[in-house]
Design a protein around this motif. Structure first.
Motif, PDB file in Angstrom:
ATOM      1  N   VAL A  67       0.749  -1.387   0.090  1.00  0.00           N
ATOM      2  CA  VAL A  67      -0.093   0.048   0.079  1.00  0.00           C
ATOM      3  C   VAL A  67       0.940   1.204  -0.094  1.00  0.00           C
ATOM      4  N   LEU A  68       0.468   2.321  -0.634  1.00  0.00           N
ATOM      5  CA  LEU A  68       1.380   3.584  -0.909  1.00  0.00           C
ATOM      6  C   LEU A  68      -0.020   4.549  -0.584  1.00  0.00           C
ATOM      7  N   ALA A  69       0.393   5.590   0.362  1.00  0.00           N
ATOM      8  CA  ALA A  69      -0.534   6.678   0.757  1.00  0.00           C
ATOM      9  C   ALA A  69      -0.332   7.818  -0.174  1.00  0.00           C
ATOM     10  N   HIS A  70      -1.507   8.647  -0.463  1.00  0.00           N
ATOM     11  CA  HIS A  70      -1.073   9.763  -1.606  1.00  0.00           C
ATOM     12  C   HIS A  70      -2.285  10.826  -1.502  1.00  0.00           C
ATOM     13  N   SER A  71      -2.008  11.764  -1.852  1.00  0.00           N
ATOM     14  CA  SER A  71      -3.139  12.954  -2.113  1.00  0.00           C
ATOM     15  C   SER A  71      -3.144  13.444  -3.264  1.00  0.00           C
ATOM     16  N   HIS A  72      -4.129  14.226  -3.859  1.00  0.00           N
ATOM     17  CA  HIS A  72      -4.093  14.859  -5.093  1.00  0.00           C
ATOM     18  C   HIS A  72      -4.685  16.108  -5.139  1.00  0.00           C
ATOM     19  N   PHE A  73      -3.790  17.100  -5.805  1.00  0.00           N
ATOM     20  CA  PHE A  73      -4.342  18.372  -5.867  1.00  0.00           C
ATOM     21  C   PHE A  73      -4.089  19.135  -7.236  1.00  0.00           C
ATOM     22  N   LEU A  74      -5.008  19.517  -7.825  1.00  0.00           N
ATOM     23  CA  LEU A  74      -4.707  20.329  -9.164  1.00  0.00           C
ATOM     24  C   LEU A  74      -3.831  19.749  -9.971  1.00  0.00           C
ATOM     25  N   GLY A  75      -4.179  18.349 -10.110  1.00  0.00           N
ATOM     26  CA  GLY A  75      -3.213  17.608 -11.318  1.00  0.00           C
ATOM     27  C   GLY A  75      -1.959  17.374 -10.685  1.00  0.00           C
ATOM     28  N   ARG A 107      -0.563  15.122 -13.828  1.00  0.00           N
ATOM     29  CA  ARG A 107       0.409  15.797 -14.347  1.00  0.00           C
ATOM     30  C   ARG A 107       1.911  15.827 -13.832  1.00  0.00           C
ATOM     31  N   ASN A 108       1.793  15.876 -12.660  1.00  0.00           N
ATOM     32  CA  ASN A 108       3.082  15.648 -11.856  1.00  0.00           C
ATOM     33  C   ASN A 108       2.859  14.670 -10.563  1.00  0.00           C
ATOM     34  N   VAL A 109       4.119  13.990 -10.138  1.00  0.00           N
ATOM     35  CA  VAL A 109       3.979  13.000  -9.124  1.00  0.00           C
ATOM     36  C   VAL A 109       5.241  13.592  -8.224  1.00  0.00           C
ATOM     37  N   GLY A 110       5.189  13.571  -6.835  1.00  0.00           N
ATOM     38  CA  GLY A 110       6.210  13.604  -6.133  1.00  0.00           C
ATOM     39  C   GLY A 110       6.215  12.514  -4.801  1.00  0.00           C
ATOM     40  N   PHE A 111       7.193  12.474  -3.919  1.00  0.00           N
ATOM     41  CA  PHE A 111       7.093  11.800  -2.866  1.00  0.00           C
ATOM     42  C   PHE A 111       7.738  12.469  -1.794  1.00  0.00           C
ATOM     43  N   TRP A 112       7.096  12.355  -0.623  1.00  0.00           N
ATOM     44  CA  TRP A 112       7.477  13.234   0.511  1.00  0.00           C
ATOM     45  C   TRP A 112       7.732  12.492   1.601  1.00  0.00           C
ATOM     46  N   LYS A 113       9.056  12.820   2.321  1.00  0.00           N
ATOM     47  CA  LYS A 113       9.531  12.194   3.425  1.00  0.00           C
ATOM     48  C   LYS A 113       9.475  10.744   3.371  1.00  0.00           C
ATOM     49  N   ILE A 114      10.666  10.181   2.645  1.00  0.00           N
ATOM     50  CA  ILE A 114      10.886   8.814   2.073  1.00  0.00           C
ATOM     51  C   ILE A 114      12.390   8.645   2.591  1.00  0.00           C
ATOM     52  N   SER A 115      12.487   7.278   2.914  1.00  0.00           N
ATOM     53  CA  SER A 115      13.727   6.856   3.335  1.00  0.00           C
ATOM     54  C   SER A 115      14.954   6.617   2.196  1.00  0.00           C
ATOM     55  N   ARG A 116      16.052   6.420   2.340  1.00  0.00           N
ATOM     56  CA  ARG A 116      17.052   6.512   1.521  1.00  0.00           C
ATOM     57  C   ARG A 116      16.860   5.543   0.342  1.00  0.00           C
TER      58      ARG A 116
END
Length: 388
Positions: A67-75, A107-116
């Motif tokens: 499982v992977l948690a995420h949120s979506h905002f304006l593309g 449009r874009n994807v990012g990852f926040w506060k991830i391990s090495r």
């Protein structure tokens, strides 16, 4: 008609190519995915695993891999924290998630506060990386207030104890008590234009103040003579292979007029859960945000192949660390956690898929200000091993 179809195809290709290319296509689903709760109990071995599994602000990508948690905002989609999965399934789960976002038209994807390891995997997939903060983990059997190393924490704890503050586990706290404590705490926060108080919502956690949530422990600090509530903390449980291995200090709030309550809550709360478990546990104090300088972050990830770094975010975070303390006391948080000597430090990272990642920043700020669009995950209270 042919010209319009050709233009539509070009627009589609331009949109989908904004996401980094997958290193290889993910294999199709072959079995029914396990429950999120089961994935948490099997793979929730870090301080943010509880949020990945249960925070109602998040949407979730769930498959038989994890499982992977995420949120979506304006593309823009931002994934938060490490996925809950086997290490051997991590890269395939990431590829699967990216493919799903491409199909969604993101449009874009990012990852926040991830391990090495997650940052290294994303660097291989064309993401730009930036160091963000440091996680602090300690072992309760080595967590002692004796000696000179923990002198700073010991002084804080002793101040609270001399003031007659006692810490106990609490099943319920009245709404009135919590509201009164929140008002006292908020009164210490910075004042914005118009006299409004600024409160930065913690993206990592939004606790249910009405009850003690499953797989958590709430501890309260009270005056021994009057019973007045002067602080509380929520400790999220950390699991590996359905065995309780630690607690994460996810939420803490206290009366700013009473010295040492924060340290007392963390110290006695961790030892309380360890006694209940009958064995030593990890205390994850949480992250010191913006505490990692760019040179340090680059050195930490230097052995993982070629990495494209986000110079824009590095400059932005340096500015926030130097000038933004009036909004969020990042330097104070860092100094407090440095007092806990002997902690094992690990760097966290952010990964973005654009040279100018301002859509990603806006997506994170949106989640910090308003509730996300996810659904609460139900608990079935799966069978866990008995105490050791």
């Amino acid at each position: 008609t042919l010209a319009r179809a050709h233009a539509s195809l070009l627009r589609h290709r331009k949109r989908t190519m904004r996401l980094p290319l997958l290193s290889r296509p993910a294999a199709p689903h072959t079995t029914s995915p396990p429950s999120v709760e089961a994935l948490f109990l099997d793979h929730g071995d870090n301080a943010n695993a509880y949020s990945v599994a249960f925070d109602a602000d998040f949407e979730r990508h769930v498959s038989e891999r994890g499982v992977l948690a995420h949120s979506h905002f304006l593309g823009t989609t931002m994934a938060y924290f490490d996925p809950l999965c086997e290490d051997s399934d991590r890269n395939a789960l990431i590829d699967e998630f990216l493919a799903a976002e491409r199909a969604r038209g993101t449009r874009n994807v990012g990852f926040w506060k991830i391990s090495r390891p997650v940052a290294a995997a994303l660097a291989e997939r064309g993401f730009r990386i930036v160091g963000y903060g440091s996680e602090h983990d300690l072992q309760t059997d080595q967590l002692s207030l004796g000696g000179t190393a923990m002198r700073g924490v010991r002084r804080q704890v002793e101040k609270a104890r001399r003031a007659g503050i006692v810490v106990t586990a609490a099943q319920q706290v009245s709404a009135g008590e919590l509201a009164a404590l929140d008002r006292r705490w908020l009164a210490s926060r910075p004042t914005l234009l118009g006299g409004a108080r600024f409160e930065a919502r913690r993206i990592t956690r939004r606790p249910d103040k009405r009850r003690v949530e499953p797989y958590t422990t709430r501890v309260c600090a009270r005056r021994s003579d009057t019973g007045e509530l002067v602080g509380y903390a929520v400790l999220d449980h950390i699991y590996k292979d359905r065995q309780l291995t630690g607690v994460g200090l996810s939420v803490i709030r206290f009366d700013p007029e009473v010295d040492g309550v924060g340290s007392l809550l963390a110290y006695e709360g961790a030892h309380h859960v360890a006694r209940e478990a009958g064995r030593p546990l990890t205390l994850a104090l949480g992250e010191s945000p913006l505490s990692v300088r760019p040179a340090q972050a680059r050195a930490d990830l230097s052995g993982d192949g070629d990495v494209a770094w986000s110079g824009a975010l590095e400059a932005f975070f340096e500015l926030l660390y130097a000038r933004g303390n009036f909004l969020y006391n990042v330097r104070g948080i860092t100094e407090w956690k440095r007092k806990w000597k002997g902690a094992q430090l690990s760097t966290t990272y952010i990964a973005v898929d654009a040279r100018a990642p301002w859509r990603h920043v806006l997506a994170v700020l949106a989640l910090a200000v308003v509730r996300g669009g996810g659904d609460a995950v139900s608990y079935t209270h799966l069978t866990l091993p008995t105490k050791a």
